[in-house]
Design an enzyme around this catalytic site. Structure first.
Site, PDB file in Angstrom:
ATOM      1  N   CYS A   1     -15.051   4.072  -2.578  1.00 27.04           N
ATOM      2  CA  CYS A   1     -15.778   4.932  -3.505  1.00 27.04           C
ATOM      3  C   CYS A   1     -14.785   5.435  -4.552  1.00 27.04           C
ATOM      4  O   CYS A   1     -13.710   5.927  -4.211  1.00 27.04           O
ATOM      5  CB  CYS A   1     -16.399   6.106  -2.746  1.00 27.04           C
ATOM      6  SG  CYS A   1     -17.137   7.356  -3.826  1.00 27.04           S
TER       7      CYS A   1
ATOM      8  N   CYS B   1     -19.330  -6.861   0.960  1.00 27.62           N
ATOM      9  CA  CYS B   1     -19.653  -6.728   2.384  1.00 27.62           C
ATOM     10  C   CYS B   1     -19.278  -5.306   2.802  1.00 27.62           C
ATOM     11  O   CYS B   1     -18.098  -4.963   2.864  1.00 27.62           O
ATOM     12  CB  CYS B   1     -18.864  -7.778   3.159  1.00 27.62           C
ATOM     13  SG  CYS B   1     -19.354  -7.956   4.861  1.00 27.62           S
TER      14      CYS B   1
END
Length: 136
Positions: free
Chosen positions: A101, A124
């Site tokens: 993030c 993924c």
């Protein structure tokens, strides 16, 4: 994004106050959840957004999700530009591209070059570090 639009930094102690032990292992210590873990959103089919558990930033969208068969939720791109950052991961024999993030740094997973068009990418992602919010 954070309320101020700036990056969030937390100590391990602060992370442990908001994450479970397994979320901490995967998100902060850059681990990987087991494939096909119940509740990891791999088989989630509803329309919606996937928020970071560390800061509530929308990182992934059902619009970009696809069935990869890997056991983890997979996307062909992040929800928007600039919400995910990457770095090279040397933990395995072959270097991989790890993603985090961009706001709080929580480890998301890895991106590979074997995904579908239009990007050819397979992001993924560890579902344990996400909070799914279905569209209304």
């Amino acid at each position: 994004m954070s309320a101020t639009g700036t990056k969030i930094q937390r100590s391990d102690r602060e992370w442990r106050e908001i994450l479970t032990d397994e979320e901490f292992r995967v998100g902060v210590k850059e681990g990987t959840e087991r494939a096909f873990t119940p509740g990891n959103y791999e088989s989630e089919k509803r329309a919606g957004k996937y928020h970071c558990k560390g800061c509530d930033t929308v990182l992934w969208s059902s619009e970009h999700k696809f069935e990869s068969g890997t056991g983890w939720p997979s996307y062909w791109q992040p929800a928007s530009e600039g919400v995910v950052e990457t770095k090279t991961d040397f933990k395995m024999i072959i270097p991989r591209t790890e993603c985090h993030c961009a706001i709080c740094g929580l480890h998301q997973g890895h991106v590979f070059k074997d995904g579908p068009p239009p990007t050819g990418e397979r992001w993924c992602i560890n579902g344990i570090v996400l909070d799914f919010q279905p569209d209304e």
